[in-house]
Design a protein around this motif. Structure first.
Motif, mmCIF file in Angstrom:
data_model
loop_
_atom_site.group_PDB
_atom_site.id
_atom_site.type_symbol
_atom_site.label_atom_id
_atom_site.label_comp_id
_atom_site.label_asym_id
_atom_site.label_seq_id
_atom_site.Cartn_x
_atom_site.Cartn_y
_atom_site.Cartn_z
ATOM 1 N N PRO A 264 0.833 -1.199 0.000
ATOM 2 C CA PRO A 264 0.000 0.000 0.000
ATOM 3 C C PRO A 264 0.873 1.257 0.000
ATOM 4 O O PRO A 264 1.938 1.265 0.610
ATOM 5 C CB PRO A 264 -0.781 -0.106 1.318
ATOM 6 C CG PRO A 264 0.091 -0.919 2.210
ATOM 7 C CD PRO A 264 0.871 -1.853 1.332
ATOM 8 N N CYS A 265 0.422 2.251 -0.710
ATOM 9 C CA CYS A 265 1.156 3.523 -0.773
ATOM 10 C C CYS A 265 0.207 4.638 -0.343
ATOM 11 O O CYS A 265 -0.880 4.781 -0.917
ATOM 12 C CB CYS A 265 1.655 3.755 -2.199
ATOM 13 S SG CYS A 265 2.230 5.435 -2.506
ATOM 14 N N PHE A 266 0.617 5.398 0.641
ATOM 15 C CA PHE A 266 -0.235 6.439 1.215
ATOM 16 C C PHE A 266 0.177 7.834 0.762
ATOM 17 O O PHE A 266 -0.296 8.828 1.300
ATOM 18 C CB PHE A 266 -0.178 6.358 2.750
ATOM 19 C CG PHE A 266 -0.695 5.048 3.292
ATOM 20 C CD1 PHE A 266 -2.042 4.888 3.602
ATOM 21 C CD2 PHE A 266 0.166 3.963 3.481
ATOM 22 C CE1 PHE A 266 -2.520 3.667 4.093
ATOM 23 C CE2 PHE A 266 -0.305 2.748 3.963
ATOM 24 C CZ PHE A 266 -1.652 2.593 4.272
ATOM 25 N N CYS B 253 6.891 4.520 0.203
ATOM 26 C CA CYS B 253 6.036 3.618 0.984
ATOM 27 C C CYS B 253 6.459 2.149 0.858
ATOM 28 O O CYS B 253 5.828 1.264 1.426
ATOM 29 C CB CYS B 253 4.584 3.783 0.569
ATOM 30 S SG CYS B 253 3.946 5.399 1.000
ATOM 31 N N ARG B 254 7.479 1.922 0.082
ATOM 32 C CA ARG B 254 7.958 0.570 -0.150
ATOM 33 C C ARG B 254 8.303 -0.156 1.152
ATOM 34 O O ARG B 254 8.032 -1.337 1.326
ATOM 35 C CB ARG B 254 9.235 0.646 -0.966
ATOM 36 C CG ARG B 254 9.263 -0.309 -2.091
ATOM 37 C CD ARG B 254 10.533 -0.108 -2.859
ATOM 38 N NE ARG B 254 10.273 -0.677 -4.153
ATOM 39 C CZ ARG B 254 11.133 -1.429 -4.817
ATOM 40 N NH1 ARG B 254 12.329 -1.632 -4.331
ATOM 41 N NH2 ARG B 254 10.792 -1.936 -5.958
ATOM 42 N N GLU C 8 3.533 -1.419 11.554
ATOM 43 C CA GLU C 8 2.959 -0.458 12.503
ATOM 44 C C GLU C 8 2.548 0.833 11.759
ATOM 45 O O GLU C 8 1.478 1.373 11.994
ATOM 46 C CB GLU C 8 3.974 -0.092 13.623
ATOM 47 C CG GLU C 8 4.251 -1.218 14.614
ATOM 48 C CD GLU C 8 5.012 -2.390 13.975
ATOM 49 O OE1 GLU C 8 5.919 -2.134 13.131
ATOM 50 O OE2 GLU C 8 4.688 -3.556 14.278
ATOM 51 N N GLU C 9 3.442 1.292 10.882
ATOM 52 C CA GLU C 9 3.127 2.518 10.141
ATOM 53 C C GLU C 9 1.883 2.324 9.273
ATOM 54 O O GLU C 9 1.012 3.191 9.200
ATOM 55 C CB GLU C 9 4.318 2.920 9.258
ATOM 56 C CG GLU C 9 5.484 3.489 10.052
ATOM 57 C CD GLU C 9 6.770 3.620 9.218
ATOM 58 O OE1 GLU C 9 7.455 4.635 9.370
ATOM 59 O OE2 GLU C 9 7.084 2.693 8.432
ATOM 60 N N ILE C 10 1.827 1.166 8.636
ATOM 61 C CA ILE C 10 0.671 0.891 7.771
ATOM 62 C C ILE C 10 -0.605 0.846 8.620
ATOM 63 O O ILE C 10 -1.619 1.477 8.288
ATOM 64 C CB ILE C 10 0.868 -0.438 7.001
ATOM 65 C CG1 ILE C 10 2.034 -0.299 6.009
ATOM 66 C CG2 ILE C 10 -0.413 -0.841 6.280
ATOM 67 C CD1 ILE C 10 2.440 -1.583 5.303
ATOM 68 N N LEU D 253 -3.866 3.257 8.257
ATOM 69 C CA LEU D 253 -5.199 2.709 8.006
ATOM 70 C C LEU D 253 -6.163 3.172 9.096
ATOM 71 O O LEU D 253 -7.306 3.529 8.812
ATOM 72 C CB LEU D 253 -5.162 1.173 7.944
ATOM 73 C CG LEU D 253 -4.419 0.555 6.750
ATOM 74 C CD1 LEU D 253 -4.386 -0.968 6.858
ATOM 75 C CD2 LEU D 253 -5.076 0.958 5.425
ATOM 76 N N LYS D 254 -5.660 3.149 10.321
ATOM 77 C CA LYS D 254 -6.494 3.554 11.448
ATOM 78 C C LYS D 254 -6.931 5.024 11.289
ATOM 79 O O LYS D 254 -8.059 5.383 11.587
ATOM 80 C CB LYS D 254 -5.717 3.381 12.755
ATOM 81 C CG LYS D 254 -6.646 2.983 13.905
ATOM 82 C CD LYS D 254 -5.943 2.408 15.105
ATOM 83 C CE LYS D 254 -5.116 3.490 15.788
ATOM 84 N NZ LYS D 254 -3.955 2.926 16.489
ATOM 85 N N ASN D 255 -6.021 5.819 10.740
ATOM 86 C CA ASN D 255 -6.347 7.237 10.548
ATOM 87 C C ASN D 255 -7.170 7.475 9.289
ATOM 88 O O ASN D 255 -7.401 8.620 8.901
ATOM 89 C CB ASN D 255 -5.059 8.065 10.473
ATOM 90 C CG ASN D 255 -4.343 8.064 11.799
ATOM 91 O OD1 ASN D 255 -4.977 7.867 12.839
ATOM 92 N ND2 ASN D 255 -3.037 8.253 11.766
#
Ligand code: GLU
Length: 557
Positions: free
Chosen positions: A140-142, A171-172, A177-179, A183-185
């Motif tokens: 996933p890339c944010f 985002c590679r 945790e970051e992902i 997602l949570k945000n």
């Protein structure tokens, strides 16, 4: 990184695995060598010549080999969609006689490899994306639009290749945790393919049109799934053409630049890529230089143009075939009456550089095509056209069906048929003088070497007859017999040798009659015209023209 966990986190509702899809779309049972092709337009409401150009190749490759030609609707770019876009595609191609064996139709899908509309295939693409994530090959890339724009600015300043790759692929390497945090945000994200390619690697590739070429491997982490859950063209192309078992992909050469991405995806997914035919652009002369046909500048680029201006469908297709296969014209000369589909189409005869599209040539081809039709066919097609674009003319034709058909029959059927018009929109002008309501004579086309008094006398002389001759040759004898009384000669050779010895020739005499009766110098066989008009009307026109000649009317220059 626990990819399995990531895959579940991103696609909790996808319980399928690729194997389910492979079973759902088994290999087709077709004869050896049968080709499977597709037309895959986006329903933007604008269908153009490029679409038709490619579709003709698809159709021929499939049907010539006993294969399948299907229609797939590529509607994943939701911003470009227009209402009735799909309907337009289906109707336009139906009118061009491109018969799809499978795919989207006005009454739903036809065939076993659907859904044939990409927006209905979301779960299929997601099944494969989920699998790539599971295998660590997609992530996933944010990144936001602003971040991507900033990245491009830096690349520009550093004179580096643009895009999402190497150190720029931020985002590679996000941690789980970051992902999870993102997602949570509720941060919006896309899924990118993790490319292992390098621009230092070249791949050999053979295109059916362009031949052998060397292309640079893709090093970009391209987006495969957009934030709305739908795939990009790249991913949808690979999944659909694999599952629908397309053997040959025919598409515009503008796709060549992204081919490395497609080949890379085929390989990552373990699929065999199809054969590709990248078709050359349609070009046009603009002054002394060539340029691409353009939607904005060239009305003939839109397929609607052909319907509106009454270009025979057969003519448009025939002309495109001359551009598609270099040996088509030769074949047509040898087989003047054969069906277009009997031509042995081959990608080997396709030109690899831009084909020049020329409206004059199109018109010539159309004239030939129309000249081979029967009068009944021309009548039906003209009425069909006129019903939509010139209802008054349609009413005139249908109100005088037998008469109109006899007019259209003039000069048809022989070895050298007449080629008066190439478009149904030109029929009205061509046959106008047969109808008083449309008759707009131009008497200035009378031969200039004959004085008005003599011309008028000739007209009155012929009008004084009690009836029209029985046949063409006695009619011509009668015309010849009129010559001496006016100082004309019936001997055209003698006239050519010494024109000054005569006031005119039999050619001038019949031209005077022709212009009076038809209102123009270019018209079909005059005796036949007179026969169709009937002698009363012929007389009326002769006398009217004579009157104008006598009065020195301004209508006669
Ligand atoms: N949807 C693509 C287009 O309209 C199709 C290209 C292809 O045939 O693969 O250009």
């Amino acid at each position: 990184m626990d990819y399995e966990k990531l895959a579940e986190l991103l696609f909790p509702s996808i319980s399928y695995v690729p194997q389910d899809m492979e079973e759902r779309y088994p290999a087709r049972t077709l004869p050896e060598g049968a080709k499977v092709t597709r037309m895959a337009p986006s329903p933007t409401g604008f269908m153009h010549l490029g679409n038709l150009f490619g579709a003709m190749v698809d159709e021929r490759l499939a049907h010539q080999s006993g294969g399948i030609f299907y229609l797939r609707i590529e509607d994943t770019d939701r911003k470009r969609l227009v209402e009735n876009g799909v309907e337009t595609i289906i109707k336009v191609f139906d009118r061009f006689g491109l018969n799809f064996d499978e795919g989207a139709t006005l009454s739903g899908d036809k065939g076993d490899y659907g859904p044939y509309t990409q927006s209905e295939r979301g779960y299929i693409y997601q099944t494969y994306v989920k699998d790539l994530v599971r295998r660590g090959m997609a992530y996933p890339c944010f990144c936001t639009e602003e971040e991507l724009a900033q990245m491009r600015r830096v690349q520009e300043a550093n004179k580096e290749n643009p895009g999402y790759y190497g150190k720029y692929a931020k985002c590679r390497n996000l941690t789980m945790e970051e992902i999870e945090e993102n997602l949570k945000n509720g941060k919006s994200y896309v899924i990118r393919f993790r490319s292992s390619g390098s621009i230092d690697h070249k791949i050999k590739f053979t295109d059916l049109v362009k031949g052998q070429m060397e292309i640079t491997e893709n090093d970009q982490d391209v987006v495969i799934l957009k934030s709305d859950g739908l795939p990009t063209y790249h991913f949808a192309h690979v999944i659909d053409d694999h599952l629908m078992h397309t053997t040959h992909v025919v598409r515009g050469e503008e796709w060549l630049s992204t081919l490395p991405i497609h080949l890379q995806l085929f390989s990552a997914l373990g699929f065999k890529p199809p054969k590709y035919a990248h078709t050359a652009q349609l070009m046009k002369m603009d002054g002394t230089s060539r340029r691409k046909l353009s939607k904005r500048k060239d009305p003939e680029f839109a397929l609607d143009y052909y319907f509106q201006t009454g270009v025979p469908i057969e003519g448009a297709k025939e002309y495109l075939m001359t551009l598609l296969n270099s040996n088509f014209e030769e074949w047509r000369r040898a087989n003047p009456n054969a069906d277009l589909n009997d031509f042995p189409f081959s990608t080997k005869k396709m030109g690899s550089s831009g084909a020049l599209y020329d409206l004059d040539k199109l018109n010539d081809v159309c004239k030939n095509v129309v000249s081979r039709m029967s009068a009944d066919q021309v009548y039906e097609k003209t009425v069909d056209w006129a019903r939509q674009y010139d209802p008054d003319f349609a009413a005139l034709l249908t109100g005088n069906e037998a008469y109109a058909k006899s007019i259209l029959a003039i000069g048809r059927g022989g070895k050298k048929p007449r080629k008066d018009f190439g478009r149904y929109s030109e029929v009205k002008e061509y046959i106008s003088f047969f109808f008083d309501d449309l008759f707009r004579p131009d008497y200035s086309q009378m031969p200039q070497n004959v004085d008005k008094k003599t011309a008028s006398a000739i007209l009155r002389d012929y009008a004084a007859k009690d009836k029209l001759e029985e046949d063409n040759s006695s009619w011509f004898e009668a015309i010849k017999a009129m010559c001496p009384s006016y100082g004309f000669t019936a001997d055209t050779k003698a006239y050519k040798k010494d024109p000054s010895a005569y006031k005119g020739s039999v050619g001038d005499l019949s031209m005077i009659l022709r212009v009076a009766v038809c209102g123009r110098s270019q018209a079909p066989d005059l005796f036949t015209v007179m026969q169709l008009l009937g002698f009363d009307k012929v007389k009326e026109r002769l006398v009217r023209a004579a009157g104008l000649l006598d009065s020195g009317s301004a209508d006669i220059l």
